[in-house]
Design a protein around this motif. Sequence first.
Motif, PDB file in Angstrom:
ATOM      1  N   LEU A  16      11.556  27.507  22.635  1.00 45.55           N
ATOM      2  CA  LEU A  16      12.271  28.725  22.275  1.00 45.55           C
ATOM      3  C   LEU A  16      13.737  28.369  22.075  1.00 45.55           C
ATOM      4  N   VAL A  17      14.409  29.064  21.156  1.00 40.27           N
ATOM      5  CA  VAL A  17      15.818  28.787  20.862  1.00 40.27           C
ATOM      6  C   VAL A  17      16.571  30.105  20.763  1.00 40.27           C
ATOM      7  N   GLY A  18      17.773  30.127  21.352  1.00 39.12           N
ATOM      8  CA  GLY A  18      18.636  31.302  21.261  1.00 39.12           C
ATOM      9  C   GLY A  18      20.044  30.923  20.837  1.00 39.12           C
ATOM     10  N   ASN A  19      20.689  31.798  20.094  1.00 46.30           N
ATOM     11  CA  ASN A  19      22.070  31.617  19.645  1.00 46.30           C
ATOM     12  C   ASN A  19      22.954  32.746  20.140  1.00 46.30           C
ATOM     13  N   ALA A  20      24.218  32.418  20.389  1.00 48.11           N
ATOM     14  CA  ALA A  20      25.250  33.423  20.646  1.00 48.11           C
ATOM     15  C   ALA A  20      26.546  32.870  20.081  1.00 48.11           C
ATOM     16  N   GLY A  28      30.396  29.016  19.001  1.00 47.78           N
ATOM     17  CA  GLY A  28      29.224  29.596  19.630  1.00 47.78           C
ATOM     18  C   GLY A  28      28.408  28.573  20.385  1.00 47.78           C
ATOM     19  N   VAL A  29      27.230  29.030  20.838  1.00 52.55           N
ATOM     20  CA  VAL A  29      26.356  28.245  21.710  1.00 52.55           C
ATOM     21  C   VAL A  29      24.918  28.414  21.239  1.00 52.55           C
ATOM     22  N   THR A  30      24.157  27.335  21.330  1.00 54.65           N
ATOM     23  CA  THR A  30      22.722  27.347  21.073  1.00 54.65           C
ATOM     24  C   THR A  30      22.007  26.778  22.287  1.00 54.65           C
ATOM     25  N   VAL A  31      20.958  27.451  22.727  1.00 53.32           N
ATOM     26  CA  VAL A  31      20.193  27.025  23.899  1.00 53.32           C
ATOM     27  C   VAL A  31      18.741  26.815  23.502  1.00 53.32           C
ATOM     28  N   LEU A  32      18.192  25.678  23.891  1.00 57.05           N
ATOM     29  CA  LEU A  32      16.762  25.412  23.744  1.00 57.05           C
ATOM     30  C   LEU A  32      16.125  25.463  25.122  1.00 57.05           C
ATOM     31  N   THR A  33      15.041  26.223  25.244  1.00 56.53           N
ATOM     32  CA  THR A  33      14.360  26.341  26.531  1.00 56.53           C
ATOM     33  C   THR A  33      12.869  26.504  26.289  1.00 56.53           C
ATOM     34  N   SER A  34      12.136  26.761  27.356  1.00 57.30           N
ATOM     35  CA  SER A  34      10.699  26.952  27.286  1.00 57.30           C
ATOM     36  C   SER A  34      10.285  27.807  28.470  1.00 57.30           C
ATOM     37  N   ASP A  35       9.028  28.236  28.455  1.00 53.71           N
ATOM     38  CA  ASP A  35       8.567  29.041  29.589  1.00 53.71           C
ATOM     39  C   ASP A  35       8.180  28.185  30.781  1.00 53.71           C
ATOM     40  N   ALA A  36       8.285  26.864  30.643  1.00 57.16           N
ATOM     41  CA  ALA A  36       8.015  25.938  31.741  1.00 57.16           C
ATOM     42  C   ALA A  36       8.961  24.747  31.599  1.00 57.16           C
ATOM     43  N   LYS A  61      16.131   7.741  36.438  1.00 58.02           N
ATOM     44  CA  LYS A  61      16.663   8.750  37.355  1.00 58.02           C
ATOM     45  C   LYS A  61      15.550   9.659  37.875  1.00 58.02           C
ATOM     46  N   LEU A  62      15.795  10.301  39.012  1.00 60.13           N
ATOM     47  CA  LEU A  62      14.745  10.970  39.787  1.00 60.13           C
ATOM     48  C   LEU A  62      14.106  12.153  39.067  1.00 60.13           C
ATOM     49  N   VAL A  63      14.911  13.092  38.584  1.00 64.86           N
ATOM     50  CA  VAL A  63      14.368  14.341  38.055  1.00 64.86           C
ATOM     51  C   VAL A  63      13.698  14.092  36.706  1.00 64.86           C
ATOM     52  N   GLU A  64      12.445  14.489  36.584  1.00 61.35           N
ATOM     53  CA  GLU A  64      11.674  14.203  35.379  1.00 61.35           C
ATOM     54  C   GLU A  64      11.808  15.273  34.306  1.00 61.35           C
ATOM     55  N   GLN A  65      12.054  16.524  34.715  1.00 60.30           N
ATOM     56  CA  GLN A  65      12.025  17.610  33.746  1.00 60.30           C
ATOM     57  C   GLN A  65      13.260  18.498  33.872  1.00 60.30           C
ATOM     58  N   VAL A  66      13.540  19.223  32.805  1.00 66.58           N
ATOM     59  CA  VAL A  66      14.701  20.107  32.763  1.00 66.58           C
ATOM     60  C   VAL A  66      14.244  21.517  32.413  1.00 66.58           C
ATOM     61  N   ASP A  67      15.158  22.468  32.582  1.00 72.75           N
ATOM     62  CA  ASP A  67      14.837  23.876  32.319  1.00 72.75           C
ATOM     63  C   ASP A  67      15.406  24.384  31.010  1.00 72.75           C
ATOM     64  N   ALA A  68      16.463  23.756  30.517  1.00 67.70           N
ATOM     65  CA  ALA A  68      17.069  24.153  29.249  1.00 67.70           C
ATOM     66  C   ALA A  68      18.012  23.049  28.793  1.00 67.70           C
TER      67      ALA A  68
END
Length: 333
Positions: A16-20, A28-36, A61-68
């Motif tokens: 999913l992608v959002g703009n503001a 402005g800003v663009t964000v890429l995210t997902s429901d998981a 590095k330790l953390v495998e996944q991101v939220d956005a």
Amino acid sequence: MPTFDRNLISDVRGILVGNADDAGLKSGVTVLTSDAPFTASVSVMGGSPGTRETDLLAPDKLVEQVDALVLSGGSAFGLDACSGVSETLRLQNRGYTAGPAIVPIVPGAILFDLLNGGDKSWSENPYRELGRNAYLSASKAFDLGTEGAGYGALTATLKGGLGSASARIGEISVGALVAVNPVGSVTPENSRHFWAAAFEQNGEFGALGPDPNTGHSGAPFGHKIAPLEQRNTTIAIVATDAKLTKAECYRLSVAAHDGIARAIVPAHTPFDGDLVFGVSTGHFDLPEDRAIALTRIGALAATCLARAIARGVYAARPEAGDLLPTWSETSPT
């Protein structure tokens, strides 16, 4: 190369992608995210990057996944957009859990658009709120051109913009998202033909074909660069719904840099912060020969990124106070 109806990175399953943006600010800003959460890494090849939490994306590095992931204008000020996204994710109880604590993982990158004619005399950094709004607007459908992180973007000779493109190999989809703001040019000097013309699909950026003056090789016949005090940058995300490890996402991001070099001349300069995030939403297994499959996906990601760069500039719209013309305002050749 089969494409999707949207021809956007959101054709990748889960994306999913959002703009503001702010017209007065010209940023402005663009964000890429997902429901998981999703797997991500990054490759930086420009000499002047501006980033947040990108060290965390290294394969060791330790953390495998991101939220956005966040792409933002505003130079160093734009990194605060990640805070707006992180705060909103925390309110939704999304993030890396450490005992009772929840820590959203939101890497980001910025481009320099402080000298584009917009009003930068704010008393409070506007990017945190822009980040929040971009995240909350995330969906499958989003606009290109003078939008989001590409709102105030400039190239050497034309307005830049936000671009995206997608393609697929069998059931696996690949896409690119980019804020186009390079020191270099996306067309040869005095030409409307895009450097990326050889990769165009279905007339998606004007169907003019390659510039006849560049020859088959596409070698530069002439190009300009932006004033070096602008310290520009092209920042991008490539994504697939194939199941990739963090190390494979890194290889994906490295391969995709070829798309920047195909679409922008010169690319990866000391004055650009050229950066590509590589993302996997992990919906489909790769075939047994992972190296060959990853090679094909990486090649397709590079092609999508070249197309997305041209599409971002092609879609830019003219607005009051612009310092450069849009592609649509230039004279046909």
